[in-house]
Write a protein that holds these residues in place. Sequence first.
Motif, PDB file in Angstrom:
ATOM      1  N   SER A 148       0.816  -1.214   0.000  1.00  0.00           N
ATOM      2  CA  SER A 148       0.000   0.000   0.000  1.00  0.00           C
ATOM      3  C   SER A 148       0.853   1.270   0.000  1.00  0.00           C
ATOM      4  CB  SER A 148      -0.932   0.010   1.214  1.00  0.00           C
ATOM      5  OG  SER A 148      -0.187   0.054   2.419  1.00  0.00           O
ATOM      6  N   VAL A 149       2.179   1.125   0.134  1.00  0.00           N
ATOM      7  CA  VAL A 149       3.064   2.295   0.127  1.00  0.00           C
ATOM      8  C   VAL A 149       3.281   2.761  -1.311  1.00  0.00           C
ATOM      9  CG1 VAL A 149       5.324   3.193   0.752  1.00  0.00           C
ATOM     10  CG2 VAL A 149       4.212   1.513   2.229  1.00  0.00           C
ATOM     11  N   LYS A 150       2.903   3.999  -1.622  1.00  0.00           N
ATOM     12  CA  LYS A 150       3.057   4.551  -2.962  1.00  0.00           C
ATOM     13  C   LYS A 150       4.387   5.275  -3.122  1.00  0.00           C
ATOM     14  CE  LYS A 150      -0.539   6.821  -4.440  1.00  0.00           C
ATOM     15  NZ  LYS A 150      -1.688   7.780  -4.427  1.00  0.00           N
ATOM     16  N   HIS A 151       4.684   6.156  -2.187  1.00  0.00           N
ATOM     17  CA  HIS A 151       5.900   6.958  -2.263  1.00  0.00           C
ATOM     18  C   HIS A 151       6.525   7.070  -0.880  1.00  0.00           C
ATOM     19  CE1 HIS A 151       3.159   8.698  -5.414  1.00  0.00           C
ATOM     20  NE2 HIS A 151       4.168   8.284  -6.152  1.00  0.00           N
ATOM     21  N   SER A 152       7.828   7.261  -0.854  1.00  0.00           N
ATOM     22  CA  SER A 152       8.540   7.491   0.403  1.00  0.00           C
ATOM     23  C   SER A 152       9.702   8.444   0.129  1.00  0.00           C
ATOM     24  CB  SER A 152       9.052   6.177   0.992  1.00  0.00           C
ATOM     25  OG  SER A 152       9.893   5.495   0.076  1.00  0.00           O
ATOM     26  N   SER A 153       9.909   9.378   1.056  1.00  0.00           N
ATOM     27  CA  SER A 153      10.932  10.405   0.848  1.00  0.00           C
ATOM     28  C   SER A 153      11.563  10.804   2.166  1.00  0.00           C
ATOM     29  CB  SER A 153      10.324  11.653   0.195  1.00  0.00           C
ATOM     30  OG  SER A 153       9.563  11.339  -0.954  1.00  0.00           O
ATOM     31  N   LEU A 154      12.825  11.207   2.071  1.00  0.00           N
ATOM     32  CA  LEU A 154      13.519  11.888   3.155  1.00  0.00           C
ATOM     33  C   LEU A 154      13.730  13.320   2.697  1.00  0.00           C
ATOM     34  CD1 LEU A 154      16.386   9.623   4.586  1.00  0.00           C
ATOM     35  CD2 LEU A 154      14.557  10.711   5.873  1.00  0.00           C
ATOM     36  N   LEU A 155      13.080  14.270   3.356  1.00  0.00           N
ATOM     37  CA  LEU A 155      13.214  15.657   2.960  1.00  0.00           C
ATOM     38  C   LEU A 155      14.526  16.242   3.473  1.00  0.00           C
ATOM     39  CD1 LEU A 155      10.238  15.195   2.263  1.00  0.00           C
ATOM     40  CD2 LEU A 155       9.782  17.522   3.014  1.00  0.00           C
ATOM     41  N   PRO A 156      14.948  17.371   2.920  1.00  0.00           N
ATOM     42  CA  PRO A 156      16.212  17.987   3.352  1.00  0.00           C
ATOM     43  C   PRO A 156      16.156  18.418   4.813  1.00  0.00           C
ATOM     44  CG  PRO A 156      15.476  18.898   1.256  1.00  0.00           C
ATOM     45  CD  PRO A 156      14.350  18.088   1.782  1.00  0.00           C
ATOM     46  N   PHE A 157      17.319  18.694   5.354  1.00  0.00           N
ATOM     47  CA  PHE A 157      17.378  19.223   6.708  1.00  0.00           C
ATOM     48  C   PHE A 157      16.699  20.590   6.777  1.00  0.00           C
ATOM     49  CE2 PHE A 157      21.227  16.438   6.791  1.00  0.00           C
ATOM     50  CZ  PHE A 157      20.811  15.603   7.820  1.00  0.00           C
ATOM     51  N   HIS A 158      16.223  20.936   7.987  1.00  0.00           N
ATOM     52  CA  HIS A 158      15.632  22.237   8.278  1.00  0.00           C
ATOM     53  C   HIS A 158      14.313  22.457   7.542  1.00  0.00           C
ATOM     54  CE1 HIS A 158      19.567  22.816   9.963  1.00  0.00           C
ATOM     55  NE2 HIS A 158      20.135  22.751   8.777  1.00  0.00           N
ATOM     56  N   THR A 159      13.622  21.395   7.205  1.00  0.00           N
ATOM     57  CA  THR A 159      12.280  21.503   6.643  1.00  0.00           C
ATOM     58  C   THR A 159      11.296  20.899   7.635  1.00  0.00           C
ATOM     59  OG1 THR A 159      12.573  19.401   5.477  1.00  0.00           O
ATOM     60  CG2 THR A 159      13.044  21.406   4.248  1.00  0.00           C
ATOM     61  N   GLY A 160      10.017  21.058   7.334  1.00  0.00           N
ATOM     62  CA  GLY A 160       8.997  20.484   8.203  1.00  0.00           C
ATOM     63  C   GLY A 160       8.820  21.297   9.472  1.00  0.00           C
ATOM     64  N   LEU A 161       8.888  20.625  10.622  1.00  0.00           N
ATOM     65  CA  LEU A 161       8.677  21.279  11.901  1.00  0.00           C
ATOM     66  C   LEU A 161       9.981  21.707  12.561  1.00  0.00           C
ATOM     67  CD1 LEU A 161       6.063  19.241  11.532  1.00  0.00           C
ATOM     68  CD2 LEU A 161       5.588  20.107  13.817  1.00  0.00           C
ATOM     69  N   GLY A 162      11.020  21.853  11.778  1.00  0.00           N
ATOM     70  CA  GLY A 162      12.282  22.360  12.295  1.00  0.00           C
ATOM     71  C   GLY A 162      13.121  21.275  12.925  1.00  0.00           C
ATOM     72  N   GLY A 163      14.027  21.689  13.787  1.00  0.00           N
ATOM     73  CA  GLY A 163      14.924  20.725  14.406  1.00  0.00           C
ATOM     74  C   GLY A 163      16.104  20.403  13.517  1.00  0.00           C
ATOM     75  N   ASP A 164      16.886  19.410  13.925  1.00  0.00           N
ATOM     76  CA  ASP A 164      18.100  19.052  13.198  1.00  0.00           C
ATOM     77  C   ASP A 164      18.034  17.628  12.638  1.00  0.00           C
ATOM     78  OD1 ASP A 164      18.114  17.856  15.648  1.00  0.00           O
ATOM     79  OD2 ASP A 164      19.870  18.922  16.409  1.00  0.00           O
ATOM     80  N   HIS A 165      16.826  17.125  12.450  1.00  0.00           N
ATOM     81  CA  HIS A 165      16.627  15.805  11.857  1.00  0.00           C
ATOM     82  C   HIS A 165      15.819  15.931  10.568  1.00  0.00           C
ATOM     83  CE1 HIS A 165      17.793  13.100  15.344  1.00  0.00           C
ATOM     84  NE2 HIS A 165      17.799  14.309  15.898  1.00  0.00           N
ATOM     85  N   ARG A 166      16.091  15.030   9.636  1.00  0.00           N
ATOM     86  CA  ARG A 166      15.316  15.008   8.402  1.00  0.00           C
ATOM     87  C   ARG A 166      13.867  14.608   8.667  1.00  0.00           C
ATOM     88  NH1 ARG A 166      17.743  14.335   3.148  1.00  0.00           N
ATOM     89  NH2 ARG A 166      20.022  14.382   3.182  1.00  0.00           N
TER      90      ARG A 166
END
Length: 420
Positions: free
Chosen positions: A344-362
């Motif tokens: 059921s998994v269509k796509h999977s991604s690791l976004l760049p650092f400093h995106t999303g809700l912040g912090g120092d993790h992808r």
Amino acid sequence: KRQERKQNNKNRRLHNRGNKGTKHKPKYTMTYSATVPAGHKTKKRRETQGTIPNNTVKDGKSSTLYGHTVANIDNRSTFRALFQNPNGINPHPGNYELALSLTECYDNCIALIGLAETNRAWEKPEQQKQLREAIHKNWSSSVVQTSTSTEEFEDNYKPGGTLTMVCEDHWTCRVREKGEDPWGLGRWSNTLLAGKGNKKVMSINGYIVCQSSPSSAGVTTAYKQQYNILRDRLTGKIDPRKQGIMDMQTWIAFLIASGIEIILYLDANEDITNKTGKWCELSPYEPQKHAVSSDHDGSLATLVTTLGLIDVLKSQHDGIVPPTYVQGKRRLEYVFVIPGVIDSVKHSSLLPFHTGLGGDHRLLLIDFDAKRLFGEDSYDIQRPQARGLKRNDPRIVNEYLEIVHTQLEYHKIFDKVEKL
């Protein structure tokens, strides 16, 4: 004449507003299906807006997206899950960075948000209230589950903890249960979503502490919190990290044996890229009883091998998954599923650092085919609309007052007020 003047003033305001030449762009765009099969109701659909950046540079650090390109989706047919370690969040109303991050999640049709290491004392009602208020600015319906240890803190900052949130009406209506680490150590939170028939999908959002020792760990760290609690329950050498892996393994094994499909979002603080775990079964799960084994090495690889879990990123993409922590060279975050869910998994991604809700993790982004995951389509929940009183019509007002007075007399409210 009074009504005529009101209407003229209204027309004048509308005319003046139109002459300003300004167009008010709606905050969100709603699209509808053009054709509807016979016998089906029209379904409202919301699509992603804007773009998620594929590359960013900050403080001399640069990274690029790993995996599938983030695609625009329909929020009905795709169940999009986000997982990240934000290194703490603050739901205070003045935290505009969190507000903007949640708005970005809304714009990109995030259905499930999983956060590890929220560093917040979620046992305090005020923190829960502020969190709900921040969430409701974007979503009218949501189900939130937090986790934290039973250690008491005076400060709102409390290391460790997790947050799991399901958003949107057509996803929240599937939630049957929610909970957290049954041992009270705040290591994970979870939500159980129902599908067609007896189909059940459990999303688990976990955080396993780093390897440390009681002497080197800080007084308020998540490691020390768990160590203090385990010291009163177990004998011998206390290892919060190993205990977290073993407790999680025996609990998930219990869920799988119960016929529940598992999706595990985990900040494991361990890189198992070149590790092969051994098979090590543990005693069956018993409430409030910790798992104990001298054969278990406390490795995430052993948990994955024993439970038969599949690493989503590794199964969908070739090559080595890049580091997920900006100051390290190891991969620490994972999304695991049981074999019945991987299709059921269509796509999977690791976004760049400093995106999303912040912090120092992808940030990890996973798109599931909703029909395959739950076995059926999803539909909006039609909320009943409240009907207010018409106070401008004297006939209706008088009739309402008569009914209220009759009910007050029938229930002897006046006599009860006299006694008071």
